[in-house]
Design an enzyme around this catalytic site. Structure first.
Site, PDB file in Angstrom:
ATOM      1  N   ASN A 181      53.959  72.123  73.348  1.00 34.70           N
ATOM      2  CA  ASN A 181      55.197  72.512  72.331  1.00 34.70           C
ATOM      3  C   ASN A 181      54.686  71.838  71.122  1.00 34.70           C
ATOM      4  O   ASN A 181      54.750  70.909  70.720  1.00 34.70           O
ATOM      5  CB  ASN A 181      56.258  71.877  72.940  1.00 34.70           C
ATOM      6  CG  ASN A 181      57.640  72.287  71.919  1.00 34.70           C
ATOM      7  OD1 ASN A 181      57.455  72.990  70.813  1.00 34.70           O
ATOM      8  ND2 ASN A 181      58.693  71.447  72.109  1.00 34.70           N
ATOM      9  N   TRP A 182      54.102  72.911  70.367  1.00 37.56           N
ATOM     10  CA  TRP A 182      53.708  72.153  68.899  1.00 37.56           C
ATOM     11  C   TRP A 182      54.755  72.013  67.910  1.00 37.56           C
ATOM     12  O   TRP A 182      54.683  71.545  66.837  1.00 37.56           O
ATOM     13  CB  TRP A 182      52.891  73.533  68.412  1.00 37.56           C
ATOM     14  CG  TRP A 182      51.287  73.363  69.219  1.00 37.56           C
ATOM     15  CD1 TRP A 182      50.958  72.503  69.875  1.00 37.56           C
ATOM     16  CD2 TRP A 182      50.227  73.986  68.565  1.00 37.56           C
ATOM     17  NE1 TRP A 182      49.763  72.669  70.157  1.00 37.56           N
ATOM     18  CE2 TRP A 182      49.091  73.726  69.438  1.00 37.56           C
ATOM     19  CE3 TRP A 182      49.982  75.178  67.630  1.00 37.56           C
ATOM     20  CZ2 TRP A 182      47.744  74.314  69.123  1.00 37.56           C
ATOM     21  CZ3 TRP A 182      48.610  75.644  67.488  1.00 37.56           C
ATOM     22  CH2 TRP A 182      47.667  75.313  68.394  1.00 37.56           C
ATOM     23  N   LYS A 183      55.861  72.707  68.284  1.00 39.78           N
ATOM     24  CA  LYS A 183      57.132  72.326  67.410  1.00 39.78           C
ATOM     25  C   LYS A 183      56.656  73.091  65.855  1.00 39.78           C
ATOM     26  O   LYS A 183      56.133  74.062  65.822  1.00 39.78           O
ATOM     27  CB  LYS A 183      57.498  71.009  67.057  1.00 39.78           C
ATOM     28  CG  LYS A 183      57.992  70.306  68.451  1.00 39.78           C
ATOM     29  CD  LYS A 183      58.440  68.996  68.485  1.00 39.78           C
ATOM     30  CE  LYS A 183      58.711  68.849  70.052  1.00 39.78           C
ATOM     31  NZ  LYS A 183      59.386  67.323  70.194  1.00 39.78           N
TER      32      LYS A 183
ATOM     33  N   HIS B 172      65.889  73.515  73.869  1.00 37.76           N
ATOM     34  CA  HIS B 172      65.117  72.194  73.498  1.00 37.76           C
ATOM     35  C   HIS B 172      66.210  71.375  73.075  1.00 37.76           C
ATOM     36  O   HIS B 172      67.149  71.856  72.269  1.00 37.76           O
ATOM     37  CB  HIS B 172      63.902  72.555  72.871  1.00 37.76           C
ATOM     38  CG  HIS B 172      63.096  71.224  72.524  1.00 37.76           C
ATOM     39  ND1 HIS B 172      63.620  70.123  71.607  1.00 37.76           N
ATOM     40  CD2 HIS B 172      62.019  70.810  73.169  1.00 37.76           C
ATOM     41  CE1 HIS B 172      62.612  68.973  71.923  1.00 37.76           C
ATOM     42  NE2 HIS B 172      61.578  69.605  72.918  1.00 37.76           N
TER      43      HIS B 172
ATOM     44  N   GLU C 244      65.949  69.356  70.747  1.00 36.14           N
ATOM     45  CA  GLU C 244      66.172  69.601  69.289  1.00 36.14           C
ATOM     46  C   GLU C 244      66.977  70.836  68.758  1.00 36.14           C
ATOM     47  O   GLU C 244      67.565  70.781  67.533  1.00 36.14           O
ATOM     48  CB  GLU C 244      64.684  69.605  68.578  1.00 36.14           C
ATOM     49  CG  GLU C 244      63.948  68.391  68.782  1.00 36.14           C
ATOM     50  CD  GLU C 244      62.557  68.270  68.942  1.00 36.14           C
ATOM     51  OE1 GLU C 244      61.730  69.131  68.671  1.00 36.14           O
ATOM     52  OE2 GLU C 244      62.077  67.106  69.163  1.00 36.14           O
TER      53      GLU C 244
ATOM     54  N   GLU D  42      63.759  66.603  80.157  1.00 34.45           N
ATOM     55  CA  GLU D  42      63.462  65.818  78.869  1.00 34.45           C
ATOM     56  C   GLU D  42      64.347  64.989  78.252  1.00 34.45           C
ATOM     57  O   GLU D  42      65.215  65.401  77.642  1.00 34.45           O
ATOM     58  CB  GLU D  42      62.797  67.099  77.945  1.00 34.45           C
ATOM     59  CG  GLU D  42      61.697  67.888  78.103  1.00 34.45           C
ATOM     60  CD  GLU D  42      61.069  68.195  76.604  1.00 34.45           C
ATOM     61  OE1 GLU D  42      59.940  68.102  76.803  1.00 34.45           O
ATOM     62  OE2 GLU D  42      61.752  68.882  76.007  1.00 34.45           O
TER      63      GLU D  42
ATOM     64  N   GLY E 108      59.535  61.992  71.445  1.00 37.07           N
ATOM     65  CA  GLY E 108      58.953  61.741  70.019  1.00 37.07           C
ATOM     66  C   GLY E 108      58.973  60.083  69.912  1.00 37.07           C
ATOM     67  O   GLY E 108      59.108  59.630  68.638  1.00 37.07           O
TER      68      GLY E 108
ATOM     69  N   SER F  99      57.336  62.149  75.513  1.00 34.67           N
ATOM     70  CA  SER F  99      56.054  61.030  75.100  1.00 34.67           C
ATOM     71  C   SER F  99      55.078  60.995  76.155  1.00 34.67           C
ATOM     72  O   SER F  99      54.228  59.981  76.391  1.00 34.67           O
ATOM     73  CB  SER F  99      56.915  59.770  75.126  1.00 34.67           C
ATOM     74  OG  SER F  99      57.492  59.667  73.689  1.00 34.67           O
TER      75      SER F  99
ATOM     76  N   GLY G  41      54.793  67.291  73.575  1.00 32.15           N
ATOM     77  CA  GLY G  41      54.950  67.709  72.153  1.00 32.15           C
ATOM     78  C   GLY G  41      53.768  67.065  71.472  1.00 32.15           C
ATOM     79  O   GLY G  41      52.386  67.621  71.286  1.00 32.15           O
ATOM     80  N   GLY G  42      53.881  65.848  70.814  1.00 34.22           N
ATOM     81  CA  GLY G  42      52.916  65.216  69.901  1.00 34.22           C
ATOM     82  C   GLY G  42      51.424  65.326  70.607  1.00 34.22           C
ATOM     83  O   GLY G  42      50.276  65.634  69.869  1.00 34.22           O
TER      84      GLY G  42
HETATM   85  P1  PGA Z   1      56.923  64.837  72.803  1.00 34.53           P
HETATM   86  O1  PGA Z   1      57.565  65.910  72.808  1.00 34.53           O
HETATM   87  O2  PGA Z   1      55.788  64.999  73.708  1.00 34.53           O
HETATM   88  O3  PGA Z   1      56.299  64.422  71.379  1.00 34.53           O
HETATM   89  O4  PGA Z   1      57.873  63.389  73.109  1.00 34.53           O
HETATM   90  C1  PGA Z   1      58.004  66.592  73.878  1.00 34.53           C
HETATM   91  C2  PGA Z   1      59.043  67.890  73.735  1.00 34.53           C
HETATM   92  O5  PGA Z   1      59.967  67.583  72.808  1.00 34.53           O
HETATM   93  O6  PGA Z   1      58.701  68.655  74.182  1.00 34.53           O
END
Ligand code: PGA
Length: 272
Positions: free
Chosen positions: A29-31, A114, A116, A186, A192, A232, A253-254
């Protein structure tokens, strides 16, 4: 070689065998990250890499980059998707994209609900359920995100909340349609933050979710719905998390922003 060394070799061999025998879904997930140039560099790095046949690798870039994925991954087994979509085919919905647009560019997956989006854009379960329905009806696989915040985790009342998120999120589909859905657990406190849920916490929660899915949708369907973990995840912790029971893959994500890290994580999940 002392007995500890031998024990380690034996243990590593057992772990490799376990990882080699299990199929994983790895979703990046590149956001809201990367420039056009960075996307091209990433795709050039992975396009000729052999990820093997066992695991499925999916990337969800910002939607304006979908055309690059369509172009560069035309002959690749790597799949891609969107991070969100609006539950209508077209119309006056400023700023949104539809399943039809996503599909037009070859997207096969959609990350929905998600945390967010739920927190920053006030998306509720009912809205998520409409998105799930439109995806399922149009051959896009929804990855439905659920997860509790830190207070709920500390207060130990997160399980009813997770059940509620699943029940509501999937409320507009039924029967075999449920087999197209993927759930991503999640925990918000682990996204994050660098604070991953421990393999024990993931195993415990995924076991609970698996039991709930079986109770709610019956054994045939409940045992098949993939359960991803996200929060994470990186190349240092993915192996231990993958060994937890009922983990079908990861939403990352990251760590998914680096092509090399994606390759390394897939290698670990391939038991290499
Ligand atoms: P993260 O993000 O791996 O940077 O914690 C995961 C996500 O929000 O899908």
């Amino acid at each position: 070689m002392n007995s500890q060394d031998i024990e380690k070799i034996v243990r590593d061999e057992i772990i490799k065998n376990i990882l080699q025998s299990q199929e994983f879904l790895l979703v990046g997930n590149w956001k809201m990250n990367k420039t056009k140039q960075e996307v091209v560099a990433f795709l050039d790095e992975i396009v000729n890499h052999d990820f093997g046949d066992k695991n499925t690798v999916v990337i969800a870039p910002p939607s304006p980059f979908l055309y690059l994925f369509e172009d560069k991954l035309r002959y690749s087994k790597i799949l891609y998707g969107v991070q969100n979509l609006f539950p209508k085919e077209n119309g006056a919905y400023t700023g949104e994209i539809s399943y039809a647009i996503a599909k037009d560019f070859g997207a096969k997956y959609a990350i929905l609900g998600h945390s967010e989006r739920r927190t920053l854009f006030y998306e509720c379960d009912m809205f998520v359920s409409k998105k799930v329905r439109i995806c399922v009806q149009n051959q896009i696989k929804p990855i439905v995100c659920i997860g509790e915040d830190l207070n709920q985790r500390k207060g130990n009342d997160y399980k009813p909340y997770l059940m509620h998120q699943i029940k509501e999120g999937l409320s507009r589909i039924s029967g075999d349609e449920l087999l197209n859905v993927i759930i991503a657990y999640e925990p918000i406190w682990a996204i994050g933050t660098g604070e991953t849920a421990s393999p024990e916490q993931v195993e415990e929660t995924h076991m609970f979710l698996r039991q709930y899915l079986i109770e709610e949708y019956g054994n045939e369907i409940g045992k098949e719905i993939p359960l991803l973990y996200g929060g994470s995840v990186n190349k240092s912790n993915i192996r231990d998390l993958a060994l937890a029971q009922n983990v079908s893959g990861f939403l990352i994500g990251g760590a998914s922003l680096s092509a090399q890290t994606m390759i390394e994580m897939n290698n670990i999940l391939s038991g290499k």
